[in-house]
Design a protein around this motif. Sequence first.
Motif, short mmCIF file in Angstrom:
data_model
loop_
_atom_site.label_atom_id
_atom_site.label_comp_id
_atom_site.label_asym_id
_atom_site.label_seq_id
_atom_site.Cartn_x
_atom_site.Cartn_y
_atom_site.Cartn_z
N TRP A 180 0.81 -1.21 0.00
CA TRP A 180 0.00 0.00 0.00
C TRP A 180 0.85 1.27 0.00
CZ3 TRP A 180 -0.69 -4.05 3.42
CH2 TRP A 180 0.00 -3.96 4.63
N GLN A 181 2.18 1.12 -0.01
CA GLN A 181 3.04 2.30 -0.16
C GLN A 181 3.24 2.68 -1.63
OE1 GLN A 181 5.94 0.64 3.09
NE2 GLN A 181 6.34 2.83 2.96
N ALA A 182 2.75 1.86 -2.52
CA ALA A 182 2.79 2.21 -3.94
C ALA A 182 1.63 3.15 -4.26
CB ALA A 182 2.68 0.96 -4.80
N ALA A 183 1.89 4.14 -5.10
CA ALA A 183 0.85 5.11 -5.46
C ALA A 183 -0.02 4.61 -6.59
CB ALA A 183 1.50 6.44 -5.83
N THR A 184 0.43 3.61 -7.31
CA THR A 184 -0.32 3.04 -8.42
C THR A 184 -0.38 1.53 -8.25
OG1 THR A 184 1.73 3.00 -9.72
CG2 THR A 184 0.29 4.89 -10.02
N ALA A 185 -1.17 0.89 -9.06
CA ALA A 185 -1.33 -0.56 -8.97
C ALA A 185 -0.01 -1.26 -9.25
CB ALA A 185 -2.40 -1.02 -9.97
N ILE A 186 0.30 -2.27 -8.46
CA ILE A 186 1.54 -3.01 -8.63
C ILE A 186 1.27 -4.51 -8.57
CG2 ILE A 186 3.13 -1.25 -7.77
CD1 ILE A 186 2.61 -3.77 -5.27
N ASP A 187 2.20 -5.26 -9.07
CA ASP A 187 2.21 -6.72 -8.94
C ASP A 187 3.29 -7.05 -7.90
OD1 ASP A 187 2.58 -9.43 -9.10
OD2 ASP A 187 3.05 -9.48 -11.23
N PRO A 188 2.92 -7.45 -6.69
CA PRO A 188 3.91 -7.65 -5.64
C PRO A 188 4.82 -8.85 -5.87
CG PRO A 188 1.77 -8.35 -4.86
CD PRO A 188 1.54 -7.70 -6.19
N THR A 189 4.61 -9.59 -6.95
CA THR A 189 5.49 -10.73 -7.21
C THR A 189 6.72 -10.34 -8.03
OG1 THR A 189 4.42 -11.45 -9.28
CG2 THR A 189 3.48 -12.28 -7.20
N GLU A 190 6.95 -9.03 -8.20
CA GLU A 190 8.16 -8.61 -8.90
C GLU A 190 8.67 -7.30 -8.29
OE1 GLU A 190 7.41 -6.70 -12.94
OE2 GLU A 190 5.59 -7.92 -12.68
N PRO A 191 9.99 -7.05 -8.38
CA PRO A 191 10.53 -5.79 -7.87
C PRO A 191 10.31 -4.66 -8.85
CG PRO A 191 12.30 -7.15 -8.76
CD PRO A 191 11.04 -7.96 -8.86
N TYR A 192 10.43 -3.43 -8.34
CA TYR A 192 10.24 -2.24 -9.16
C TYR A 192 11.40 -1.27 -8.93
CZ TYR A 192 5.38 -3.55 -10.15
OH TYR A 192 4.25 -4.19 -10.58
N THR A 193 11.54 -0.35 -9.86
CA THR A 193 12.53 0.72 -9.74
C THR A 193 11.84 2.03 -9.41
OG1 THR A 193 14.04 -0.32 -11.33
CG2 THR A 193 14.32 2.04 -10.94
N VAL A 194 12.39 2.75 -8.44
CA VAL A 194 11.90 4.09 -8.11
C VAL A 194 12.92 5.09 -8.64
CG1 VAL A 194 11.28 5.69 -6.27
CG2 VAL A 194 10.77 3.25 -6.02
N PRO A 195 12.54 5.92 -9.61
CA PRO A 195 13.48 6.94 -10.12
C PRO A 195 13.69 8.04 -9.09
CG PRO A 195 11.34 7.17 -11.17
CD PRO A 195 11.25 5.95 -10.32
N LEU A 196 14.94 8.47 -8.94
CA LEU A 196 15.31 9.49 -7.97
C LEU A 196 16.07 10.62 -8.66
CD1 LEU A 196 16.45 6.97 -5.21
CD2 LEU A 196 14.31 8.27 -5.22
N LYS A 197 16.69 11.49 -7.89
CA LYS A 197 17.39 12.64 -8.45
C LYS A 197 18.67 12.23 -9.17
CE LYS A 197 15.93 15.88 -4.81
NZ LYS A 197 16.43 16.76 -3.71
N SER A 198 19.09 13.08 -10.09
CA SER A 198 20.40 12.97 -10.75
C SER A 198 20.66 11.59 -11.34
CB SER A 198 21.52 13.32 -9.74
OG SER A 198 21.33 14.63 -9.24
N GLY A 199 19.61 10.94 -11.82
CA GLY A 199 19.76 9.64 -12.45
C GLY A 199 19.86 8.48 -11.49
N ARG A 200 19.81 8.75 -10.18
CA ARG A 200 19.85 7.66 -9.21
C ARG A 200 18.51 6.93 -9.18
NH1 ARG A 200 23.00 11.70 -6.59
NH2 ARG A 200 21.13 12.63 -5.65
N SER A 201 18.52 5.73 -8.62
CA SER A 201 17.28 4.95 -8.51
C SER A 201 17.39 4.00 -7.33
CB SER A 201 17.01 4.17 -9.80
OG SER A 201 18.01 3.19 -10.00
N MET A 202 16.26 3.44 -6.94
CA MET A 202 16.22 2.47 -5.86
C MET A 202 15.30 1.32 -6.27
SD MET A 202 17.22 1.60 -2.81
CE MET A 202 18.10 3.16 -2.60
N THR A 203 15.74 0.09 -6.04
CA THR A 203 14.88 -1.07 -6.25
C THR A 203 14.06 -1.30 -5.00
OG1 THR A 203 16.40 -2.12 -7.82
CG2 THR A 203 14.82 -3.54 -6.69
N VAL A 204 12.77 -1.50 -5.16
CA VAL A 204 11.91 -1.79 -4.02
C VAL A 204 11.21 -3.12 -4.24
CG1 VAL A 204 11.57 0.62 -3.36
CG2 VAL A 204 9.99 -0.45 -4.98
#
Length: 493
Positions: A180-204
């Motif tokens: 429920w921390q996702a703002a849009t619909a997700i499939d929890p059986t796979e990881p996602y990338t969160v785009p961040l500043k300056s080209g950085r990202s985080m896998t969640v």
Amino acid sequence: MIEKTLPNGSISRSKLGSTYLCLHGHFYQPPRENPFTHEIPIESGAAPFLNYNEKITAECYRPNAEEGNFAEISYNLGPTLAAWLEAHEPDVHQLIIDADRKHMERYGVGNAMAQAYNHTILPLATTRDKHTQILWGLQDFRHRYGRDAHGMWLAETAIDLECLDILAQYGVTYTVLAPWQAATAIDPTEPYTVPLKSGRSMTVFFYNGPLSGGVSFDSASTSNADVFASSYLPGHLVREKIDNGEPQLILIATDGELYGHHKPWRDKFLSHLIQHGAPEEGFEICTLERYMLLQPPTKEVQLRVPSAWSCEHGVARWGTGCSCTEGESNWKPVLRRALSRLAERGDLLFEQYASEILEDPWAARNDYLALRNGWESEESFWTRHGKGGQRPSALLEYRAQRLLEAQYYQQYSFTSCAFFFEDLDRIEPRNGIAFARRAISLIWQAIDVDLQYDFLQDLLPARSWRTQKNGVDLYKELPAVEDGLLPPFPLHF
């Protein structure tokens, strides 16, 4: 492959080579030591043990370590708990650390995650404190595990984009969130990338909400590991992915103390599930960083910020108060304001006085953990942080160390459990106030400045809805300390 229809209509398939199961354990205990004596008071509720750390070690940490569960699951070991284990149960501590090494030898990646140091709700922290909490957590991890952490568990999975970006700046590549921390619909059986500043990202990685909640709160679901694997897990797979042969991961995330402490014998459930129950139903046991190597994220996600796993109102549970806890929660913003204002005053004094001794007081604070714990020599620390690379006089060194130690306890005062529960008159808020009092004492010893009076003024409006005690009552009930360690107590309080 073997497919069978279960009585509940879900599908179970044996030997699903692309179907993975990850169990994550968040192993953590808040610090309960008296900050003046560094001893945990006798806790009668833990009898026959002297305190809950001893009790939970016997019921959870030791059996899971000895059964090898830590080597198979994803886990984080909170720094304050790790320090206690290292000092009081060193064999258990070593078994847990060795589990990550064994996983590294087997798969080329570790399975332990770091944790932000004081279990602080980072979205409510200042930017500077976010940096310190994350850096201290990474430094503690590096000291214990002998490697850099690539994953970090955030207290209550509480996030905003700034704290994720700071993680990325320091080399962290993944974390765990609630669906429920996702703002849009997700499939929890796979990881996602969160785009961040300056080209950085985080896998969640998003954990499976129904399964994680069931494991945590429904004892019947974890009474039999074979039934859990055959009747509970398959219903949470995505049928379309099964039909297409696509990989998918079921992530179950819970407090680690569930396995043996909160639920007796669940360490046996966990052991059987990962060794027999799940594999025999076609699930491959896998940890998060290993899964990232096998199946990197291919989709981006936007997040609800700020948000957390145990509050429906962003992070209000630890800030303004909300209906996630029973009764009146109007004491929470008062306590937080009192602690925040104390920290602001302490920060100003730290910067003013420490700047006379340290080249960069805040860089020194970020490195203080290593000095405090003996991981770095005094000579090395002062060469890097002393004015002109020089060690100061004994008097100035005493002052600097007291001011740095005050910063250390300011960080402790924001431990999340001080705000988590329903009432002010509990051990957790008392401990938060006790850590703040220790910071007041250290500043008093260092520079003879009294921060106690204003702190008491700020605490006074906080009131327990159950006992009617206020914050000053709790402060006055803290264990006595030697004369001279605190400013004189104001008579009118």
